[in-house]
Motif scaffolding. Structure first.
Motif, mmCIF file in Angstrom:
data_model
loop_
_atom_site.group_PDB
_atom_site.id
_atom_site.type_symbol
_atom_site.label_atom_id
_atom_site.label_comp_id
_atom_site.label_asym_id
_atom_site.label_seq_id
_atom_site.Cartn_x
_atom_site.Cartn_y
_atom_site.Cartn_z
ATOM 1 N N ARG A 275 0.883 -1.114 -0.086
ATOM 2 C CA ARG A 275 -0.104 0.090 -0.098
ATOM 3 C C ARG A 275 0.806 1.316 -0.058
ATOM 4 O O ARG A 275 1.985 1.256 0.260
ATOM 5 C CB ARG A 275 -0.880 0.141 1.196
ATOM 6 C CG ARG A 275 -1.910 -1.140 1.196
ATOM 7 C CD ARG A 275 -2.820 -1.028 2.614
ATOM 8 N NE ARG A 275 -3.888 -2.353 2.556
ATOM 9 C CZ ARG A 275 -3.543 -3.334 3.111
ATOM 10 N NH1 ARG A 275 -2.353 -3.468 3.805
ATOM 11 N NH2 ARG A 275 -4.346 -4.414 3.029
ATOM 12 N N THR A 293 -4.584 6.485 1.735
ATOM 13 C CA THR A 293 -4.136 5.269 1.518
ATOM 14 C C THR A 293 -4.525 4.496 0.169
ATOM 15 O O THR A 293 -5.677 4.488 0.242
ATOM 16 C CB THR A 293 -3.856 4.326 2.763
ATOM 17 O OG1 THR A 293 -3.313 5.070 3.698
ATOM 18 C CG2 THR A 293 -2.910 2.928 2.605
ATOM 19 N N GLU A 295 -4.208 0.933 -2.353
ATOM 20 C CA GLU A 295 -3.438 -0.326 -2.664
ATOM 21 C C GLU A 295 -2.659 -0.018 -3.858
ATOM 22 O O GLU A 295 -3.010 0.521 -4.854
ATOM 23 C CB GLU A 295 -4.613 -1.367 -3.130
ATOM 24 C CG GLU A 295 -5.744 -1.289 -1.969
ATOM 25 C CD GLU A 295 -5.055 -2.334 -0.779
ATOM 26 O OE1 GLU A 295 -4.273 -3.087 -0.978
ATOM 27 O OE2 GLU A 295 -5.503 -2.124 0.327
#
Length: 317
Positions: A275, A293, A295
């Protein structure tokens, strides 16, 4: 730079002018060429690209390109309509291999395009190019038609950033080029390793895994090196590439995906936390920063030869 790379630069780096269109056409013979444009919300540019290819490379006088396919990966604008009106065959990403649920990402689209094209040579062109020239196609297809030893050809070009010449390709210079020089020095001679314009023989592409996201260009280049060797790779100077630039945060996500792609190829190990956290200033001048955040693209599609539908389609063909 390795002596091997210096020799490669002299032997496998060309200009589009080195192969006049007449020579490329004469070498085509029975070889078929497919051009694929992966597209997501590119209504402003995709029509002009399709029109140039149709007008200059798909006529009775110049039959270089046999099929032109735009793979639309879920556009919410008029991309599909504009591309079709300009003369492309438009295929929706989700309609290809419906047995395998699609995931977002450019590499996903390129991988699926092998299922809906027929050409012996597949040429990928980004759909956001401005001032598009047919040289982008003839330049990278030419070596594949005239030299049977060449398997994979990247375009190289100047990349301006606004009015600043040579300042585009920030992720290339900050991430991809250091990675290649440090870990795959044989590839240090590629001017635009992350460029979206490249062509390859289908017989090679169908044997390579495709990272589904931004790492696809680096992954294909590294895997092609290991599969067919440096001398089967080449690059051609096609001039100047103008396109829509990403903002800094998008470039950060792109860089993380490319690093992840490189990491997989270096170790085939497991990334504990794939991530990336970035920070944005609060809206309306609020103090502090908000973490967001994302992926990082970690999925890869297997070589197309391992897909039953593709094997059956090629067997029937």
């Amino acid at each position: 730079m390795l002596e091997e790379v210096e020799r490669w630069l002299a032997r496998r780096s060309w200009s589009v002018a080195d192969r006049p269109l007449e020579r490329v056409l004469a070498a085509k013979r029975g070889t078929t060429v497919s051009v694929v444009l992966p597209a997501l919300n590119e209504e402003a540019t995709v029509g002009a690209i399709v029109s140039v290819i149709r007008r200059e490379l798909m006529t009775d006088a110049v039959p270089l390109v046999d099929e032109l396919v735009v793979v639309d990966s879920g556009s919410t604008d008029r991309t599909a309509e504009v591309a079709a009106a300009a003369g492309a065959r438009v295929v929706a990403r989700d309609a290809i291999l419906p047995r395998i649920p699609a995931v977002p990402g450019k590499g996903e689209v390129l991988w699926r395009s092998l299922m809906v094209t027929e050409g012996d040579i597949v040429c990928f062109v980004d759909a956001d190019l401005k001032d598009f020239s047919a040289d982008f196609v003839t330049g990278i297809v030419g070596p594949l038609l005239t030299d049977p030893e060449v398997q994979f050809v990247k375009a190289m070009y100047d990349r301006p950033l606004g009015d600043a010449p040579g300042q585009g390709g920030r992720v290339t210079e900050l991430v991809a080029r250091p990675l290649l020089n440090l870990h795959w020095p044989q590839l240090a001679g590629f001017v635009q390793p992350l460029g979206g314009e490249y062509a390859a023989r289908r017989s090679l592409l169908e044997r390579l895994p495709f990272p589904v996201g931004y790492g696809v260009e680096l992954g294909l280049l590294v895997d092609a090196l290991h599969t067919v060797g440096l001398d089967a790779l080449a690059q051609v100077d096609v001039g100047v590439r103008k396109h829509r630039h990403q903002d800094g945060r998008a470039l950060g996500r792109m860089a993380a995906a490319i690093y992840r792609t490189a990491q997989l190829r270096l170790s085939r190990g497991h990334l504990v936390r794939p991530r990336l956290t970035q920070f944005e200033r609060g809206e309306d001048g609020e103090p502090g920063f908000t973490p967001r955040t994302y992926e990082v693209d970690t999925e890869e599609r297997p070589p197309m030869t391992e897909i039953a539908e593709y094997a059956e389609r090629r067997r029937v063909a």
